[in-house]
Design an enzyme around this catalytic site. Structure first.
Site, PDB file in Angstrom:
ATOM      1  N   ASP A 186       0.874  -1.186   0.000  1.00 21.12           N
ATOM      2  CA  ASP A 186       0.000   0.000   0.000  1.00 21.12           C
ATOM      3  C   ASP A 186       0.906   1.228   0.000  1.00 21.12           C
ATOM      4  OD1 ASP A 186      -1.605   2.198   0.708  1.00 21.12           O
ATOM      5  OD2 ASP A 186      -2.987   0.970   1.882  1.00 21.12           O
ATOM      6  N   LYS A 211      -6.559  10.120  -1.275  1.00 14.90           N
ATOM      7  CA  LYS A 211      -5.629  10.870  -0.448  1.00 14.90           C
ATOM      8  C   LYS A 211      -4.749  11.784  -1.319  1.00 14.90           C
ATOM      9  CE  LYS A 211      -7.636   8.366   2.643  1.00 14.90           C
ATOM     10  NZ  LYS A 211      -7.062   7.158   3.213  1.00 14.90           N
TER      11      LYS A 211
HETATM   12  C1  LIG Z   1      -7.523   5.911   3.312  1.00 14.37           C
HETATM   13  C2  LIG Z   1      -6.652   4.746   3.145  1.00 14.37           C
HETATM   14  C3  LIG Z   1      -7.143   3.567   2.575  1.00 14.37           C
HETATM   15  C4  LIG Z   1      -8.595   3.405   2.170  1.00 14.37           C
HETATM   16  O1  LIG Z   1      -8.943   4.271   1.144  1.00 14.37           O
HETATM   17  P1  LIG Z   1     -10.445   4.780   0.863  1.00 14.37           P
HETATM   18  O2  LIG Z   1     -10.298   5.547  -0.385  1.00 14.37           O
HETATM   19  O3  LIG Z   1     -10.868   5.587   2.057  1.00 14.37           O
HETATM   20  O4  LIG Z   1     -11.300   3.570   0.712  1.00 14.37           O
HETATM   21  C5  LIG Z   1      -6.249   2.513   2.424  1.00 14.37           C
HETATM   22  N1  LIG Z   1      -4.959   2.602   2.801  1.00 14.37           N
HETATM   23  C6  LIG Z   1      -4.464   3.728   3.352  1.00 14.37           C
HETATM   24  C7  LIG Z   1      -3.029   3.769   3.764  1.00 14.37           C
HETATM   25  C8  LIG Z   1      -5.280   4.830   3.546  1.00 14.37           C
HETATM   26  O5  LIG Z   1      -4.784   5.943   4.110  1.00 14.37           O
END
Ligand SMILES: *Cc1c(COP(=O)(O)O)cnc(C)c1O
Length: 393
Positions: A186, A211
């Protein structure tokens, strides 16, 4: 003299990548194709596209021209063989896990994954007979030992939320491959501007595009980049379960990508500047940021990242009511969940991302009760420092 072919940089790829041949009637911007369905006058051509022999669009749950430009830009930024997109980051993560795993398979990951991801590991995958082992986040030996007990999928996240722990992607990807696992990272916190996990040995990279990629807190999306065969497998699942990115949102994300490098470089600089300021401030207890020289993850972060990211966490010496008082005095910050926006976002994990845990469980993850996570925006650093200073005073 022969001219060597140079790869364009991240900023150039983000602006120009994937746009050739998709604009229309001299338009300088990618069109938003709202069409759900795509017609064919020639039955043979229809059959060729429908059966996947030639590229083309049939129905927008599967593919769409605007969405495809966003995917292709992300593919170029991550240096991947293929990319596919999703309605949210969690859709990207859950589709990847459910498409690649099956009953009897085993996942190795860390305790500090994003809250939604850890819910999938602890609650949903076990329901389908998938074994999950979550290791202490910074303990590379423990992760390697877990891999040696067998692993089909190694899932990593670095830097982690909210205490910015750093994992050595190259080392763990090597150990994951030795165990025969697919390695997924991720990359939401770092973005491809600061860190490219595929170059460090990972097979797949997932993002919450909500984000930094979107960057303005006004669009949700997710994306998966990496090995073509694996991305293809996940795509076949996503086109059926329907967690598809909508074309107007894909356009927002395309526009945002054009300023990704500018924003992230500024956020890196602001976060490091704010971390250094907080570090010296008498009213601040601990500061967590991988750019600080004595941070436990600093050496690895220096090696695998070109910038340390826009997040800083810090704790106050008092109790929750002091945190409330401090937050209430800030002028240039939204008191809200989420991260990666042009405006500074701030909140305590004890009431946001980690609200469902008990104080003891948070302590076990090394999260102080008065911890505050700050996603630093693109404001002028002097103004942020002056604002934090008066609020801490
Ligand atoms: C926010 C986030 C997610 C999930 O993303 P959404 O768009 O809210 O579903 C997954 N991994 C990380 C590190 C995040 O900050």
């Amino acid at each position: 003299m022969t001219e060597r072919k140079r790869e364009p940089g991240i900023g150039t790829r983000a602006v120009w990548g994937a746009e050739e041949g998709v604009t229309w009637q001299g338009a300088t911007q990618v069109p938003v194709v709202h069409s759900v369905t795509f017609g064919f006058d020639d039955l043979d051509e229809w059959l060729d596209v429908g059966s996947g022999r030639t590229r083309g669009h049939i129905y927008s749950r599967n593919t769409n021209p605007t969405v495809e430009v966003f995917e292709e830009k992300m593919r170029l930024l991550e240096g991947a063989g293929a990319a596919t997109s999703f309605a949210t980051g969690m859709a990207a993560i859950s589709n990847t896990l459910f498409a690649l795993l099956a009953p009897g398979k085993r996942v190795v990951s860390i305790r500090d994954t994003y809250g939604g991801t850890s819910r999938i590991f602890l609650e949903f995958l076990p329901k389908f007979g998938v074994e999950v082992e979550l290791c202490p986040t910074e303990d590379h030996e423990a992760i390697e030992a877990a891999l040696q007990r067998g692993c089909d999928l190694l899932y990593l996240e670095t830097p982690t939320n909210p205490t910015m722990k750093i994992l050595d992607i190259e080392r763990l990807a090597r150990a994951g491959h030795a165990a025969g696992a697919v390695v997924v990272v991720d990359n939401t916190f770092a973005t491809p501007v600061n860190q490219r996990p595929l170059e460090l040995g990972a097979d797949l990279v997932v993002h919450s595009a909500t984000k930094f990629i979107g960057g303005h807190s006004d669009a949700m999306g997710g994306v998966l980049c990496g090995r073509e065969d694996l991305v293809g497998e996940v795509f076949r699942f996503r086109e059926i379960n329907g967690a598809t990115l909508a074309p107007p949102v894909a356009y927002f994300l395309i526009r945002s990508l054009k300023t990704l490098e500018l924003r992230v470089l500024r956020q890196n600089e602001n976060a490091l500047g704010l971390a250094r300021f907080l570090r010296k401030h008498a009213a601040v207890d601990k500061v967590f940021h991988p750019g600080l020289e004595d941070d436990p993850g600093h050496a690895v972060a220096r090696r695998q990242m070109s910038g340390f990211g826009g997040l800083v966490s810090f704790s106050l010496p008092g109790e929750m009511k002091d945190v409330g008082r401090f937050l209430g005095r800030l002028r240039y910050a939204h008191r809200a969940a989420s991260l990666g926006s042009v405006g500074t976002l701030i909140g305590p994990p004890a009431v946001t991302s980690h609200v469902e845990l008990t104080a003891e469980a948070r302590a076990e993850l090394g999260i102080p009760e008065t911890l505050i996570r700050c996603s630093v925006g693109i404001e002028n650093l002097d103004d942020l420092i002056a604002d934090f200073d008066q609020a801490l005073g």
